[in-house]
Design an enzyme around this catalytic site. Structure first.
Site, short mmCIF file in Angstrom:
data_model
loop_
_atom_site.label_atom_id
_atom_site.label_comp_id
_atom_site.label_asym_id
_atom_site.label_seq_id
_atom_site.Cartn_x
_atom_site.Cartn_y
_atom_site.Cartn_z
N CYS A 1 0.84 -1.19 0.00
CA CYS A 1 0.00 0.00 0.00
C CYS A 1 0.88 1.24 0.00
O CYS A 1 2.10 1.16 0.06
CB CYS A 1 -0.87 0.00 1.26
SG CYS A 1 -1.78 -1.51 1.50
N ARG B 1 1.29 1.66 -6.08
CA ARG B 1 1.61 0.72 -5.00
C ARG B 1 0.40 -0.11 -4.59
O ARG B 1 0.50 -1.05 -3.83
CB ARG B 1 2.14 1.48 -3.78
CG ARG B 1 3.36 2.32 -4.01
CD ARG B 1 3.74 3.10 -2.78
NE ARG B 1 4.04 2.21 -1.68
CZ ARG B 1 5.26 1.68 -1.49
NH1 ARG B 1 6.24 2.00 -2.31
NH2 ARG B 1 5.48 0.87 -0.49
N TRP C 1 -3.63 -2.02 -1.41
CA TRP C 1 -3.61 -3.25 -2.21
C TRP C 1 -3.96 -4.34 -1.22
O TRP C 1 -3.19 -4.67 -0.33
CB TRP C 1 -2.22 -3.47 -2.82
CG TRP C 1 -2.15 -4.65 -3.75
CD1 TRP C 1 -2.95 -4.91 -4.83
CD2 TRP C 1 -1.24 -5.74 -3.68
NE1 TRP C 1 -2.58 -6.08 -5.43
CE2 TRP C 1 -1.54 -6.62 -4.76
CE3 TRP C 1 -0.20 -6.07 -2.84
CZ2 TRP C 1 -0.82 -7.78 -4.99
CZ3 TRP C 1 0.52 -7.23 -3.06
CH2 TRP C 1 0.21 -8.08 -4.12
N ASN D 1 1.13 0.48 5.96
CA ASN D 1 1.60 -0.32 4.82
C ASN D 1 2.42 -1.46 5.41
O ASN D 1 3.36 -1.22 6.16
CB ASN D 1 2.45 0.51 3.86
CG ASN D 1 3.09 -0.40 2.80
OD1 ASN D 1 2.48 -1.38 2.38
ND2 ASN D 1 4.32 -0.09 2.41
N GLY D 2 2.05 -2.70 5.07
CA GLY D 2 2.80 -3.86 5.57
C GLY D 2 1.83 -4.93 6.05
O GLY D 2 0.66 -4.92 5.69
N GLU E 1 11.53 -13.31 -19.77
CA GLU E 1 11.04 -11.95 -19.49
C GLU E 1 10.03 -11.52 -20.54
O GLU E 1 9.03 -10.86 -20.22
CB GLU E 1 12.21 -10.97 -19.43
CG GLU E 1 11.84 -9.51 -19.33
CD GLU E 1 11.00 -9.15 -18.09
OE1 GLU E 1 10.83 -10.01 -17.21
OE2 GLU E 1 10.49 -8.02 -18.06
N LYS F 1 6.22 -10.11 -19.61
CA LYS F 1 5.71 -8.81 -20.08
C LYS F 1 4.36 -9.00 -20.77
O LYS F 1 3.40 -8.28 -20.51
CB LYS F 1 6.70 -8.16 -21.05
CG LYS F 1 7.92 -7.58 -20.36
CD LYS F 1 7.68 -6.27 -19.69
CE LYS F 1 7.49 -6.20 -18.22
NZ LYS F 1 8.20 -6.95 -17.24
N GLU G 1 1.57 -10.04 -18.12
CA GLU G 1 1.15 -9.15 -17.04
C GLU G 1 0.48 -7.88 -17.54
O GLU G 1 -0.23 -7.23 -16.77
CB GLU G 1 2.31 -8.82 -16.11
CG GLU G 1 3.42 -8.00 -16.71
CD GLU G 1 4.48 -7.66 -15.66
OE1 GLU G 1 4.15 -7.50 -14.48
OE2 GLU G 1 5.65 -7.57 -16.04
N HIS H 1 9.98 -32.57 -25.67
CA HIS H 1 9.82 -33.53 -24.56
C HIS H 1 8.45 -33.42 -23.92
O HIS H 1 8.31 -33.53 -22.71
CB HIS H 1 10.94 -33.31 -23.54
CG HIS H 1 12.30 -33.52 -24.13
ND1 HIS H 1 12.82 -34.76 -24.39
CD2 HIS H 1 13.22 -32.63 -24.58
CE1 HIS H 1 14.02 -34.65 -24.94
NE2 HIS H 1 14.29 -33.36 -25.06
N LYS I 1 3.16 -2.49 -7.86
CA LYS I 1 4.51 -2.21 -8.33
C LYS I 1 5.56 -2.90 -7.48
O LYS I 1 6.57 -3.36 -7.97
CB LYS I 1 4.77 -0.69 -8.33
CG LYS I 1 6.15 -0.30 -8.84
CD LYS I 1 6.38 -0.75 -10.26
CE LYS I 1 7.76 -0.44 -10.76
NZ LYS I 1 8.03 -1.08 -12.08
C1 AGP Z 1 7.77 -7.07 -13.40
O1 AGP Z 1 7.21 -6.47 -14.56
C2 AGP Z 1 6.77 -7.29 -12.33
N1 AGP Z 1 6.09 -6.09 -12.01
C3 AGP Z 1 7.33 -8.06 -11.15
O2 AGP Z 1 7.67 -9.34 -11.62
C4 AGP Z 1 8.59 -7.47 -10.47
O3 AGP Z 1 9.70 -7.60 -11.32
C5 AGP Z 1 8.85 -8.26 -9.19
O4 AGP Z 1 7.73 -8.10 -8.34
C6 AGP Z 1 10.13 -7.83 -8.45
O5 AGP Z 1 10.00 -6.49 -8.06
P1 AGP Z 1 11.33 -5.72 -7.53
O6 AGP Z 1 12.30 -5.68 -8.68
O7 AGP Z 1 10.85 -4.37 -7.12
O8 AGP Z 1 11.88 -6.52 -6.38
#
Ligand code: AGP
Length: 605
Positions: A2, A27, A75, A101-102, A478, A482, A485, A501, A600
């Site tokens: 959050c 966030r 969140w 937050n936490g 990666e 992308k 997500e 396989h 994020k």
């Molecule tokens: C990446 O596009 C994602 N948002 C997610 O996988 C992110 O890379 C992951 O949560 C790690 O975040 P960080 O690099 O802030 O630790």
């Protein structure tokens, strides 16, 4: 995860809180609320939904006049996104309001204790125990009540606390969740990160775990965990406001993709001096290091997968890549002969922090590669190499990933020099490749005008496969993430040689397969995999260098990338895949900067 904000000063707090929450919406954004001190009582407004809904409900804050306030954008972790579960939470007597937050890990036992003592709960959240503890412990000394409350909490918490008996002060508490204080003139602030502060002040105090602060309009007093006051350094926030704005692009993600050449150059430049790689003022002793473990989550993990090849080849040290969420519970075979490299854009990812602490407890030294100055991982590390990507607002990382790669490539060359595992000629040759990366990335940004057309062709796919070998496979990992997500299309990355396989059974007529084929040493092998999937009806979009004309006749569609030394190619190869995912998501009308279910930085387990 959050975002929290707080303001105390001469201006009306609500509009400032709303602006700060907008900057923190990345966030978490499923509910939000603000609390403002008004004539000896606390007025609260909360909504399910985004900050815009809160701004509308409070008429941009005008319905909550008052010069002291706290705010929160959520969140959801404990309890669904509802008005009742939205923060701020208030005590039964209405005298206290809290934002958090936490995660309060012992909230169930505290909830039980408090309910037995007659406190009633309005929400399902862990946070609400904090505000009832404040009521229980307050006997006129607010600081004492804050300390006694904090002493009962286990877990991670950045807290903002108001008390209507003491309208001219508020408290901020930090334990394992980021919390930064903004130092103004006649006004002071707190926030989960600097993007919520820069519009008002560039003077920041980064609280550390166990510390808390009392904020009044005229000053800030920081206390250590024993309640002793002490002077904490005031840092200068260097990010400019424009850097945290969209800069004319439709989405932050598009802006951040385009910023990558600059971000990579900014990460590299300060570490290239007189034809050598220097890692800031760090002296990482690699002699005696028998193993390197790289740990991270998500894209950061995939950056480690891509850089593994360069580190092993140049440093001759075995590299193990570990998912942080797995490593933290694996009782790892790690000791002082292991160097841990921790990758994180936010520096606040809970699993990564936990894995780092686990490895450090086994004796490993930790090198953190992070983007956020003063973040938890940066502070916990033995060595810290910042990526100078600037604020990354889009939830899907792009420049965060490529600058992590850059830092890892720098480390690989630094290690090769320290360990004398390559001769000077080879070292300089690799260094030239590294220096050329920003230019090559710019070329990769410019050389595929067909990407939007390709997105129109593939955006209705139900699923996609991203295949490759060696460094191409690491990029495929990666590239698939992308696509998943931000466009919500199921995408699976697969080692090209592994397809036969079993998984090739899934290839049927029209199945899109994105085949990465940029590593000359194994191009032939990947091309045979392309033939295999095409024979089963796949629609192949190949990613290759322009000089690989053979593949043009094989694939249905082409994406070209500049030819790069494979050890360093991931930072270039990923660029068109980022753009492809972006355009597909745009075709699908997705919320590109704030994809559903995501945040994020995942600061909870
Ligand atoms: C990446 O596009 C994602 N948002 C997610 O996988 C992110 O890379 C992951 O949560 C790690 O975040 P960080 O690099 O802030 O630790």
């Amino acid at each position: 995860m959050c975002g929290i904000v707080g303001y105390i000063g001469m201006q009306n707090a609500a509009p400032i809180l709303l602006e700060g929450l907008k900057k923190l919406e990345y966030r978490g954004y499923d509910s939000a609320g603000i609390a403002v001190m008004q004539n000896g009582s606390i007025a609260v407004s909360k909504v399910t939904g985004r900050i815009a809904a809160l701004a509308e409900k409070t008429e941009h804050g005008s319905l909550l006049p008052g010069t002291v306030g706290i705010g929160h954008t959520r969140w959801a972790t404990h309890g669904a996104p509802t008005d009742a579960n939205a923060h701020p939470h208030t005590s039964n007597d209405g005298r206290f309001a809290v934002v958090h937050n936490g995660i309060i890990e012992n909230y169930l036992e505290l909830r039980k204790e408090l309910m037995e003592k007659g406190y009633h709960f309005d929400s399902e959240t862990d946070t609400e125990v904090v505000v009832h503890l404040m009521e229980m412990y307050y006997q006129g000394d607010l600081k004492q009540a804050v300390m006694r409350t904090s002493a009962r909490l286990c877990g991670s918490y950045a807290l903002g606390i108001l008390c209507s008996d003491e309208p001219n002060r508020m408290f901020a508490v930090r334990e394992a969740s980021p919390l930064i204080l903004g130092v103004g003139v006649g006004e002071n602030f707190f926030a989960s990160d600097v993007t919520a502060l820069v519009a008002y002040t560039r003077n920041a105090i980064y609280l550390d775990d166990g510390e808390f602060a009392e904020l009044t309009p005229d000053g800030i007093q920081v206390y250590d965990c024993t309640g002793q006051p002490f002077r904490k350094k005031v840092s200068r926030i260097s990010w400019d406001i424009q850097a945290a704005e969209k800069g004319g692009y439709e989405h932050f993600m598009r802006k951040e993709i385009m910023e990558q050449p600059r971000a990579v150059k900014a990460t590299m430049a300060p570490r290239l001096k007189d034809g050598q790689v220097v890692l800031d003022d760090m002296e990482i002793d690699l002699h005696g290091i028998r193993k390197i473990v790289i740990t991270a989550c998500g894209s950061a993990y995939y950056a480690g997968c891509a850089a593994k090849y360069a580190i092993e080849k140049l440093c001759h040290i075995p590299v193990q890549i570990e998912l942080a969420s797995e490593l933290r519970y694996s009782d790892p075979l790690i000791d002082a002969t292991t160097l841990l490299i921790v990758l994180s854009q936010s520096g606040e990812t809970a699993d990564t922090i936990a894995a780092m602490k686990e490895c450090q407890s086994h004796g490993a030294k930790a090198l953190a590669i992070v983007n956020v100055v003063g973040s938890t991982i940066a502070k916990l590390a033995d060595y810290c190499l910042y990526t100078w990507a600037g604020p990354e607002i889009a939830v899907a990382t792009t420049k965060g990933y490529t600058t992590q790669l850059t830092a890892l490539y720098l480390f690989a060359l630094y290690g090769a020099k320290e360990l004398r595992t390559v001769d000077e000629a080879e070292y300089q040759k690799k260094l030239q490749v590294l220096k050329a990366l920003p230019k090559l990335m710019q070329q990769a940004l410019d050389m595929n005008p067909n990407l939007e057309q390709l997105a129109k062709k593939y955006h209705r796919a139900h699923s996609m496969f991203f295949i490759g070998r060696n460094t191409d496979y690491a990029v495929a990992l990666e590239g698939a993430l992308k696509m998943k997500e931000i466009s919500y299309i199921h995408a699976e990355s697969y080692a090209a040689g592994e397809l036969k396989h079993g998984t090739i059974a899934l290839i049927s007529e029209g199945q899109p397969v994105i085949a990465l084929c940029c590593n000359d040493a194994i191009t032939e092998k990947t091309m045979s995999n392309i033939v295999e999937v095409k024979a089963r009806g796949a629609e192949v979009l190949a990613v290759a260098c322009r000089d690989n004309q053979k593949i043009v006749s094989l694939a249905d569609d082409m994406i070209f990338v500049p030819k790069v030394e494979p050890l360093f190619s991931a930072a270039v190869e990923i660029v068109p895949l980022q753009l492809l995912a972006y355009y597909v998501a745009r075709e699908n009308g997705c919320d590109i900067d704030k994809p559903k279910n995501l945040a994020k930085s995942v600061t909870v387990e």
